[in-house]
Design a protein around this motif. Structure first.
Motif: not given
Length: 376
Positions: A104-119, A139-150
């Motif tokens: 499993s994968l759980s994704i988190y951000g921090q206070a400003a929620q400005s962290g980014r993931l491009v997958a 797959i769980t996304i709790n925060g941050g900005t996540v961009s996922a492209n198949g």
């Protein structure tokens, strides 16, 4: 013998120090929006390939890896200001592979929620989820900005071709998911793969399927099931708002065949309407101060009327977004920036025209608008 033992102990000590240097205590915002701290967090670097059970953090502003594989229960924190790019390349691997009941994968951000993931998935592999013919789940996304492209026929988040996507939950953050061109769902199954148990509890989601793939649900020639969102969410599918009673009804039928799906809280609509008013004022030549004053008054009235939320924090976010608009307009730039701030020639854009003045904006996560008439 003693000399060998000395060198062995020295090597072990050096290795130990190196390992400890790569772990740290990190704060994050959990799935309930509460700040937490966790110890012994591993730092992801350019050479990371496997995420074993445990906690990881991205701290660099431009960390780039190949495909990452999750083994066991993995927790990933996107530190404020950090950016991780994970790419499957041409190896039929997902950008971040999460496949199998025990992983499993759980994704988190921090206070400003400005962290980014491009997958980005490789050939026929999901951005986050399954590789070629593999299914993606847990797959769980709790925060941050996540961009996922198949890639190819795979989902943005979910399965590869012939692979299902299931047990996908979004509790917060900003999520952009795009299925591969040949039938992958934005969130859910790859081509010929179903999408099920998909729940959005918070955050803002934009999901686009490939040809004949659902934005949220099944890939080409496959179905979706058990898709749920809160009642206070606006759901726009292929340009039309759909009604959500939040009475436990599965939204899969409403989303079936809908290639472009947006979902966001009601409050976000208010921000968009306010942003449009500010842009309109900007092209009339109003000063920055006047625009910000109007926006501040509007946002304060909105949040006071709702009677909930942190008015000052919400107002500041709106002003930050509006300042972005103003800076583009006043500098005369229309730089092609995608949702992740990267050059993008075919990204969705907004063109606002008033009289003989116009401005084209390429960052819809910060600047989008819906006219009030559309929201009815």
């Amino acid at each position: 013998m003693m000399k060998r033992l000395f060198f062995l102990l020295t090597a072990l000590l050096t290795l130990s120090v190196g390992m400890w240097a790569q772990t740290q205590s990190v704060t994050y915002i959990d799935e309930n929006g509460v700040a937490q701290t966790v110890d012994n967090v591993n730092v992801i670097t350019d050479s990371t390939t496997t995420l074993n059970a445990g906690w990881y953090v991205v701290t660099g502003t431009d960390v780039r890896t190949g495909s990452l594989t999750c083994n066991g229960e993995v927790h990933l924190i996107l530190a404020d200001g950090a950016k991780l790019t994970a790419t499957g390349g041409n190896d039929y691997q997902a950008g971040i592979e999460v496949s199998g009941e025990d992983h499993s994968l759980s994704i988190y951000g921090q206070a400003a929620q400005s962290g980014r993931l491009v997958a980005t998935g490789g050939e026929s592999a999901a951005g986050i989820g399954g590789g070629d013919s593999g299914y993606g789940s847990n797959i769980t996304i709790n925060g941050g900005t996540v961009s996922a492209n198949g890639g190819g026929s795979a989902a943005g988040i979910g399965g590869g071709p012939y692979g299902s996507g299931s047990n996908i939950t979004i509790n917060g953050g900003t999520v952009w998911a795009r299925g591969g061109n040949y039938g992958g769902a934005g969130i859910g199954g790859g081509k010929f793969g179903s999408g099920s148990n998909i729940t959005i509890n918070g955050g803002r989601v934009t999901a686009t399927g490939g040809i004949s793939g659902a934005g949220i649900g099944g890939g080409f020639d496959s179905s979706g099931s058990d898709i749920f969102m809160p009642v206070n969410y606006r759901i726009k599918a292929d340009g039309t708002f759909i009604h959500n009673d939040n009475d436990g009804t599965d939204l899969a039928d409403s989303l079936a065949g809908k290639q472009n799906v947006e979902a966001y809280p009601d409050g976000f609509l208010n921000e968009r309407v306010t942003a449009f008013a500010a842009i309109s004022a900007a092209v009339e030549g109003f000063s920055d101060e006047a625009i910000l004053a109007v926006a501040a008054a509007g946002m304060e009235a909105v949040f006071q009327a709702e009677g909930s939320g942190d008015i000052e924090a919400s107002k500041q976010k709106a002003l930050d977004d509006l300042q972005y608009v103003i800076s583009i307009y006043n500098s005369g730039k229309a730089a092609a920036l995608g949702s992740m701030g990267e050059p993008c020639e075919d990204c969705p854009s907004i063109k606002v025209t008033k009289g003989d003045k116009s401005v084209k904006l390429y960052q819809p996560d910060k600047v989008e608008f819906i006219m009030e008439s559309e929201a009815k």
